[in-house]
Design a protein around this motif. Structure first.
Motif, PDB file in Angstrom:
ATOM      1  N   ALA A  36      29.089 -32.821  22.514  1.00 53.58           N
ATOM      2  CA  ALA A  36      27.855 -33.343  23.091  1.00 53.58           C
ATOM      3  C   ALA A  36      27.582 -32.694  24.448  1.00 53.58           C
ATOM      4  O   ALA A  36      26.445 -32.348  24.764  1.00 53.58           O
ATOM      5  CB  ALA A  36      27.946 -34.863  23.236  1.00 53.58           C
ATOM      6  N   GLY A  57      20.026 -40.013  33.091  1.00 57.66           N
ATOM      7  CA  GLY A  57      21.451 -40.056  32.802  1.00 57.66           C
ATOM      8  C   GLY A  57      22.182 -41.018  33.717  1.00 57.66           C
ATOM      9  O   GLY A  57      23.068 -41.760  33.285  1.00 57.66           O
ATOM     10  N   LEU A  58      21.804 -41.023  34.994  1.00 57.94           N
ATOM     11  CA  LEU A  58      22.489 -41.911  35.928  1.00 57.94           C
ATOM     12  C   LEU A  58      22.162 -43.369  35.667  1.00 57.94           C
ATOM     13  O   LEU A  58      23.018 -44.238  35.826  1.00 57.94           O
ATOM     14  CB  LEU A  58      22.100 -41.539  37.360  1.00 57.94           C
ATOM     15  N   ILE A 103      25.040 -41.963  23.190  1.00 53.83           N
ATOM     16  CA  ILE A 103      24.187 -41.831  24.371  1.00 53.83           C
ATOM     17  C   ILE A 103      24.118 -40.375  24.827  1.00 53.83           C
ATOM     18  O   ILE A 103      23.053 -39.879  25.202  1.00 53.83           O
ATOM     19  CB  ILE A 103      24.715 -42.733  25.491  1.00 53.83           C
ATOM     20  N   LEU A 104      25.262 -39.674  24.786  1.00 54.72           N
ATOM     21  CA  LEU A 104      25.248 -38.275  25.208  1.00 54.72           C
ATOM     22  C   LEU A 104      24.381 -37.443  24.278  1.00 54.72           C
ATOM     23  O   LEU A 104      23.733 -36.492  24.710  1.00 54.72           O
ATOM     24  CB  LEU A 104      26.666 -37.715  25.226  1.00 54.72           C
ATOM     25  N   TYR A 146      30.465 -39.862  33.059  1.00 52.69           N
ATOM     26  CA  TYR A 146      30.520 -40.612  31.806  1.00 52.69           C
ATOM     27  C   TYR A 146      31.926 -41.023  31.393  1.00 52.69           C
ATOM     28  O   TYR A 146      32.137 -42.183  31.035  1.00 52.69           O
ATOM     29  CB  TYR A 146      29.794 -39.840  30.698  1.00 52.69           C
ATOM     30  N   VAL A 153      26.608 -48.290  30.722  1.00 51.50           N
ATOM     31  CA  VAL A 153      27.904 -47.941  30.158  1.00 51.50           C
ATOM     32  C   VAL A 153      29.031 -48.612  30.935  1.00 51.50           C
ATOM     33  O   VAL A 153      30.047 -49.010  30.374  1.00 51.50           O
ATOM     34  CB  VAL A 153      28.084 -46.403  30.161  1.00 51.50           C
ATOM     35  N   LEU A 154      28.848 -48.759  32.243  1.00 54.69           N
ATOM     36  CA  LEU A 154      29.865 -49.438  33.058  1.00 54.69           C
ATOM     37  C   LEU A 154      30.088 -50.852  32.559  1.00 54.69           C
ATOM     38  O   LEU A 154      31.205 -51.331  32.478  1.00 54.69           O
ATOM     39  CB  LEU A 154      29.418 -49.483  34.516  1.00 54.69           C
ATOM     40  N   LEU A 199      17.953 -36.236  35.262  1.00 52.35           N
ATOM     41  CA  LEU A 199      19.121 -36.634  36.033  1.00 52.35           C
ATOM     42  C   LEU A 199      19.142 -38.132  36.243  1.00 52.35           C
ATOM     43  O   LEU A 199      20.155 -38.796  36.000  1.00 52.35           O
ATOM     44  CB  LEU A 199      19.080 -35.954  37.394  1.00 52.35           C
ATOM     45  N   ALA A 240      32.875 -43.907  33.573  1.00 48.70           N
ATOM     46  CA  ALA A 240      32.171 -45.157  33.288  1.00 48.70           C
ATOM     47  C   ALA A 240      32.746 -45.833  32.054  1.00 48.70           C
ATOM     48  O   ALA A 240      32.859 -47.064  31.996  1.00 48.70           O
ATOM     49  CB  ALA A 240      30.686 -44.887  33.094  1.00 48.70           C
ATOM     50  N   VAL A 286      21.610 -44.746  32.835  1.00 50.45           N
ATOM     51  CA  VAL A 286      22.341 -45.222  31.663  1.00 50.45           C
ATOM     52  C   VAL A 286      23.792 -45.528  32.013  1.00 50.45           C
ATOM     53  O   VAL A 286      24.425 -46.380  31.380  1.00 50.45           O
ATOM     54  CB  VAL A 286      22.250 -44.177  30.538  1.00 50.45           C
ATOM     55  N   ILE A 287      24.329 -44.828  33.046  1.00 57.21           N
ATOM     56  CA  ILE A 287      25.729 -45.074  33.400  1.00 57.21           C
ATOM     57  C   ILE A 287      25.935 -46.523  33.797  1.00 57.21           C
ATOM     58  O   ILE A 287      26.999 -47.094  33.541  1.00 57.21           O
ATOM     59  CB  ILE A 287      26.173 -44.104  34.510  1.00 57.21           C
ATOM     60  N   LEU A 344      24.451 -30.610  26.038  1.00 60.11           N
ATOM     61  CA  LEU A 344      23.794 -31.169  27.210  1.00 60.11           C
ATOM     62  C   LEU A 344      23.793 -30.189  28.373  1.00 60.11           C
ATOM     63  O   LEU A 344      22.760 -29.946  28.986  1.00 60.11           O
ATOM     64  CB  LEU A 344      24.545 -32.438  27.642  1.00 60.11           C
ATOM     65  N   LEU A 381      20.788 -37.912  25.330  1.00 56.34           N
ATOM     66  CA  LEU A 381      20.489 -37.127  26.530  1.00 56.34           C
ATOM     67  C   LEU A 381      20.432 -35.647  26.197  1.00 56.34           C
ATOM     68  O   LEU A 381      19.595 -34.909  26.729  1.00 56.34           O
ATOM     69  CB  LEU A 381      21.550 -37.375  27.595  1.00 56.34           C
ATOM     70  N   LEU A 415      30.199 -45.684  24.790  1.00 55.92           N
ATOM     71  CA  LEU A 415      28.965 -44.925  24.608  1.00 55.92           C
ATOM     72  C   LEU A 415      28.351 -45.192  23.238  1.00 55.92           C
ATOM     73  O   LEU A 415      27.324 -44.629  22.901  1.00 55.92           O
ATOM     74  CB  LEU A 415      29.240 -43.428  24.730  1.00 55.92           C
ATOM     75  N   VAL A 474      26.772 -35.783  36.575  1.00 52.54           N
ATOM     76  CA  VAL A 474      26.519 -36.898  35.647  1.00 52.54           C
ATOM     77  C   VAL A 474      27.514 -36.854  34.495  1.00 52.54           C
ATOM     78  O   VAL A 474      28.024 -37.879  34.052  1.00 52.54           O
ATOM     79  CB  VAL A 474      25.064 -36.825  35.143  1.00 52.54           C
ATOM     80  N   ILE A 531      24.740 -47.288  40.688  1.00 49.93           N
ATOM     81  CA  ILE A 531      26.066 -47.143  40.091  1.00 49.93           C
ATOM     82  C   ILE A 531      27.127 -47.691  41.022  1.00 49.93           C
ATOM     83  O   ILE A 531      28.034 -48.424  40.609  1.00 49.93           O
ATOM     84  CB  ILE A 531      26.358 -45.660  39.786  1.00 49.93           C
TER      85      ILE A 531
END
Lengths: 349, 173, 118
Positions: B56, A167-168, A122-123, C78, A174-175, A164, C81, A170-171, B60, A126, A180, C74, A338
């Motif tokens: 990563a 990314g938020l 995922i990173l 990660y 991920v939670l 931004l 999370a 997707v968290i 980023l 992004l 990831l 952010v 989130i």
């Protein structure tokens, strides 16, 4: 890492690039057809039955056009910008988990997915989206043209503002899945149900930000024809324009595929149902995997269809409305999502 | 040769090359783009050290956010290509230049004579430590205070940026 | 293992090669008939008024700086999370504290009007 593995990786890459090219070609045609149907006309239907060869004709035309670079422009950056855009769009295809493995060569099994065990997938997605901003900004700046520069900078500012919230959003996913790795996210969706049920707000935020990231309507002010005469790609002709255009459609398909992975269960056909047991086949047998590929691609194409549908149905945002939406609406909404997801997970497990 | 050695060689040469391009260009945008390439090479070097999360995040944040700011500033400020400054001969510059060049040669000689093989003797736990999970674990247990301090640092940066920019607007208006 | 990432590196390379080869191919295949009108900068059919390289507003700079700061936030979210279930309530409160501090900065920025008329 022996040469055979390298060869297989190159073969996978070649197949993915081909898939992307053919898909992009037909997406361009599909866009024109869908636009035509929404607007009550027919769309291209001369070149081949139902206009199916239209895209190939378009590509031939783009190759044969003259590459006009204005004298005031800086040629190196003028050429570099489309290369950055298309390289970024192609790279994302390496991360997408298309489905399980299909062939077993030399003890390892390979499928269309190039790197399913990447722990920070995922990173990387992004990161690639972040680097895509350079393609747009350089395209606008290098043309040394007021329209292009304004369009390029505004488009770049728009892209970073919406990254931004992406990314938020997707968290939230991920939670829920605790990893990831895209394959693990899909597996957790197969076990617990698709993420769109648990994270509808995150899905909406991700959808809207994908529209903004790929500069699609209603967020396409920086490249809008009536307003900015084509914005950052005003001074691009021929294949360089073709590459920018291709990069836009390729990243649309990639965004659709990512949404299918994160929210729609990837290669899972029906949620909460074990299809393999239903059909009496082993989960990693060839027919199931092929079905998985088809399901995945269909979900991605469904998302692309919704993108196209929205483009021809909604009016364009003004630039300040656009930035307000990104900073003042989506960002707090994603943060709240989130927090709420965290509380729910703590309470209900 | 192991994969690690080959990859290290590629990324190291790439990093040095892009760094040289960064400092020798007259056009600031060319320097900025070369620096972005340099960060990609650094990210690759992190990957050879099994630091996946950092690799990563390097792309980023560094290549994708900080360099975007730099590129924006360059485009907004509209700097032309750098003109050659009038060369005043200066003994200070000459002596400092030779001093640093000599230091550099010594460093290089030391590095070469230590027989580098390019392969790192990574511990067997290196792969575990580099993952996001382990970073999350240690960030919230052992390093909780620095983590909260970072949030204060970011807050200070936010306020500072707004104050500086707003003052510029008021002065210019 | 670094070998998991080699496909990604190869894909980046292939992407760049694809872009470069297409541009070179178009350069070879296309005609090249230069004339002054084509080479001039486009401004809806008029002669360009001034050079394009002029100063723009400081708003873009502010947007970029805020993007960096929130991007770092952010990034810090990660690892949290990913380890959410292991860290439980304690990790959640730590992260809420982090988010609250940054959200107060965000409210300050909005109140100061730095994001007005973007």
């Amino acid at each position: 890492m022996d040469p055979i593995q390298l060869l297989i990786i190159c073969a996978q890459a070649g197949m993915l690039v081909n898939l992307m090219l053919i898909a992009a070609a037909y997406m361009v045609l599909a866009e024109r057809k869908v636009a035509a149907w929404i607007q009550g006309r027919v769309g291209p239907n001369r070149v081949g039955p139902w206009g199916l060869f239209q895209s190939f004709a378009d590509v031939f035309k783009l190759y044969l056009k003259e590459d006009v670079v204005p004298a005031a422009a800086d040629y190196k950056f003028h050429a570099l910008a489309p290369i950055i855009s298309i390289a970024v769009a192609i790279t994302i295809y390496a991360v997408i988990p298309w489905s399980g493995p299909l062939v077993t060569i030399d003890g390892h099994s390979y499928g269309l997915a190039m790197a399913p065990q990447m722990n920070v997938a995922i990173l990387i997605i992004l990161a690639m989206t972040s680097v895509g901003v350079y393609g747009v900004a350089l395209a606008g700046w290098s043309s040394n043209n007021k329209y292009s520069l304004m369009g390029g900078l505004r488009s770049a500012a728009q892209m970073i503002s919406y990254e931004l919230s992406m990314g938020l959003a997707v968290i939230g996913v991920v939670l829920i899945s605790g990893s990831l790795n895209l394959v693990e996210i899909i597996n957790s969706q197969i076990a617990n149900g698709w993420n769109i049920m648990y994270q509808p707000v995150a899905f909406l935020i991700f959808f809207v930000t994908s529209l903004a990231e790929t500069n699609r309507a209603p967020f396409d002010l920086p490249e809008a024809e009536p307003e900015l005469v084509g914005g950052y790609h005003t001074e691009y002709t021929g294949m360089k324009f073709g590459l920018l255009y291709l990069a836009e459609y390729a990243s649309m398909l990639a965004a659709g595929a990512i949404m299918a992975t994160l929210f729609l269960g990837g290669w899972d056909m029906i949620p909460f149902v074990d299809e393999a047991a239903l059909l009496g086949l082993a989960p990693d047998s060839i027919p199931m995997v092929v079905l998985g590929h088809i399901t995945f691609v269909s979900k991605a194409l469904l998302m692309v269809f919704v993108f196209i549908w929205i483009r021809w149905s909604l009016p364009r945002f003004r630039y300040d409305q656009l930035m307000n939406l990104g900073w003042k609406v989506l960002l707090p909404l994603a943060l709240a999502n989130i927090a709420v997801t965290g509380i729910c997970l703590l309470l209900f497990g | 040769m192991e994969v690690q050695v080959i990859l290290f060689a590629i990324f190291a040469v790439g990093a040095i090359g892009s760094a040289i391009v960064t400092v020798t260009r007259k056009n600031p945008v060319a320097s900025a783009m070369a620096l972005v390439g340099h960060f990609f090479m650094l990210s690759g070097l992190y990957l050879t050290l099994e630091a996946q999360f950092v690799a990563a995040v390097q792309v980023l944040v560094y290549a994708g956010a900080i360099m975007v700011l730099v590129v924006f500033v360059i485009m907004l400020l509209n700097l032309g290509t750098e003109q050659q400054l009038a060369e005043r001969s200066s003994y200070l510059r000459g002596t400092l230049g030779t001093l640093f060049a000599a230091l550099f040669v010594i460093l290089l000689a030391l590095a070469i004579t230590s027989n580098p093989s390019g392969a790192n003797q990574l511990s067997s736990k290196a792969v575990e430590i580099g993952t996001t999970e382990s970073i999350g674990q240690s960030l919230f247990t052992q390093y909780l205070f620095p983590f909260e301090a970072v949030s204060l640092l970011l807050l200070a940066a936010l306020i500072g940026a707004v104050i500086l920019a707003k003052r510029h607007v008021q002065e210019g208006a | 293992m670094v070998t998991t990432y080699v496909p990604l590196m190869i894909m980046i390379l292939i992407g760049v090669i694809f872009g470069v080869s297409n541009i070179v191919l178009a350069e070879i295949l296309g005609p090249r008939r230069r004339n002054k009108a084509k080479l001039s900068t486009y401004e809806s059919g008029m002669e360009p008024i001034k050079s394009a390289r002029e100063r723009f507003t400081v708003k873009f700079y502010l947007v970029a700086v805020m993007f960096i700061l929130f991007d770092i936030e952010v990034i810090f979210m990660y690892p949290w999370a990913v380890q959410f279930k292991e860290l439980g309530m304690y990790g959640f409160t730590a992260m809420i504290l982090f988010m609250v501090l940054l959200f107060s900065g965000y409210l300050y920025v909005i109140k100061k009007g730095a994001l007005r008329w973007d």
